[in-house]
Write a protein that holds these residues in place. Structure first.
Motif, PDB file in Angstrom:
ATOM      1  N   ASP A 174       3.519   3.573  -5.163  1.00  0.00           N
ATOM      2  CA  ASP A 174       2.687   4.422  -6.018  1.00  0.00           C
ATOM      3  C   ASP A 174       2.748   3.977  -7.479  1.00  0.00           C
ATOM      4  OD1 ASP A 174       5.106   5.384  -7.069  1.00  0.00           O
ATOM      5  OD2 ASP A 174       4.997   7.296  -6.005  1.00  0.00           O
ATOM      6  N   TYR A 175       2.172   4.790  -8.354  1.00  0.00           N
ATOM      7  CA  TYR A 175       2.094   4.498  -9.783  1.00  0.00           C
ATOM      8  C   TYR A 175       3.453   4.484 -10.470  1.00  0.00           C
ATOM      9  CZ  TYR A 175       1.876   9.574  -9.391  1.00  0.00           C
ATOM     10  OH  TYR A 175       2.108  10.879  -9.033  1.00  0.00           O
ATOM     11  N   ASN A 176       4.515   4.958  -9.816  1.00  0.00           N
ATOM     12  CA  ASN A 176       5.864   4.880 -10.379  1.00  0.00           C
ATOM     13  C   ASN A 176       6.559   3.576 -10.012  1.00  0.00           C
ATOM     14  OD1 ASN A 176       5.990   7.440 -11.714  1.00  0.00           O
ATOM     15  ND2 ASN A 176       6.081   8.385  -9.688  1.00  0.00           N
ATOM     16  N   GLY A 177       5.893   2.747  -9.211  1.00  0.00           N
ATOM     17  CA  GLY A 177       6.452   1.448  -8.861  1.00  0.00           C
ATOM     18  C   GLY A 177       7.400   1.469  -7.678  1.00  0.00           C
ATOM     19  N   HIS A 178       7.424   2.579  -6.933  1.00  0.00           N
ATOM     20  CA  HIS A 178       8.268   2.621  -5.738  1.00  0.00           C
ATOM     21  C   HIS A 178       7.531   3.353  -4.615  1.00  0.00           C
ATOM     22  CE1 HIS A 178       9.333   6.769  -6.812  1.00  0.00           C
ATOM     23  NE2 HIS A 178       9.682   6.326  -7.999  1.00  0.00           N
ATOM     24  N   GLN A 206       0.815  -1.224   0.000  1.00  0.00           N
ATOM     25  CA  GLN A 206       0.000   0.000   0.000  1.00  0.00           C
ATOM     26  C   GLN A 206       0.846   1.270   0.000  1.00  0.00           C
ATOM     27  OE1 GLN A 206       0.066  -2.358   2.396  1.00  0.00           O
ATOM     28  NE2 GLN A 206      -0.228  -1.510   4.446  1.00  0.00           N
ATOM     29  N   GLU A 253       8.492  -2.341  -3.552  1.00  0.00           N
ATOM     30  CA  GLU A 253       7.679  -3.210  -2.706  1.00  0.00           C
ATOM     31  C   GLU A 253       8.482  -4.415  -2.212  1.00  0.00           C
ATOM     32  OE1 GLU A 253       3.755  -6.080  -3.065  1.00  0.00           O
ATOM     33  OE2 GLU A 253       3.924  -4.364  -4.416  1.00  0.00           O
ATOM     34  N   SER A 277       5.917   5.791  -2.196  1.00  0.00           N
ATOM     35  CA  SER A 277       5.440   7.164  -2.358  1.00  0.00           C
ATOM     36  C   SER A 277       6.044   8.070  -1.287  1.00  0.00           C
ATOM     37  CB  SER A 277       3.916   7.169  -2.251  1.00  0.00           C
ATOM     38  OG  SER A 277       3.420   8.469  -2.481  1.00  0.00           O
TER      39      SER A 277
END
Length: 189
Positions: A47-51, A44, A100, A53
């Motif tokens: 983010d949308y950049n894959g790392h 959770q 993640e 937030s």
């Protein structure tokens, strides 16, 4: 999900809530830095950049502060007495991304304190290779929640902070501490 998440799912809960605090031992060596918190990057937090937030970096630093409070002797019982520590200023420096599942290891140094304030420095490192991922500098203030204003820390906590500061002041101050934010320009051109 921990037990605290089950009790209060609609508020932010640190991993240390409900764990009490450590008994202070005047004979125990105080490490520099304190290494009190580890966590993997949770799904959770990505983010949308894959790392991870940017807001989640602050969340993890906050968990590290909570681990420090418990090291110092501040837990639920202390807060039930109407006193707590509030963060009044934070400066984050993001250096590298974390994906993640990657392990995070946090370090914490006490930079200074007075009767009402605590100045902390956090480092977030990759738990496997030690790469510096981010730092945070924070100013905390001790408050009387019922009165809604600052108040002095109890003498016992000030004594413990003094012992921690004595150990931590032997290390050099990180170069990012106190650095103002701004766009650096060459004034000669």
């Amino acid at each position: 999900m921990n037990a605290a998440d089950d009790r209060q799912p609609d508020r932010v809960v640190t991993p240390y809530e409900g764990t009490g605090h450590r008994a202070w031992d005047d004979e125990r060596e105080i490490p520099v830095p304190l290494r009190l918190h580890r966590t993997p990057v949770r799904p959770q937090w990505v983010d949308y950049n894959g790392h991870m937030s940017e807001s989640c970096y602050l969340l993890v630093f906050g968990d590290n502060s909570d681990a420090f409070f418990r090291y110092l002797g501040i837990g639920e019982e202390y807060r039930a007495g109407g006193r707590s520590l509030y963060t009044v200023e934070s400066h984050l420096h993001n250096k590298r991304e974390a994906a993640e599942g990657e392990p995070l290891e946090l370090g914490l140094r006490l930079l200074d304190f007075d009767a009402k304030r605590i100045h902390l420095f956090h480092e977030m490192r990759h738990g496997a290779d030690g790469t510096l991922l981010a730092t945070a500098e924070q100013m905390l203030v001790h408050v009387d929640a019922a009165q809604g204003r600052s108040c002095p820390l109890p003498e016992e906590l000030q004594r413990r902070l003094g012992a921690i500061l004595a150990a931590h002041s032997r290390a050099p101050v990180p170069d990012v501490v106190g650095r103002p934010m701004g766009i650096r320009r060459d004034r000669n051109t």
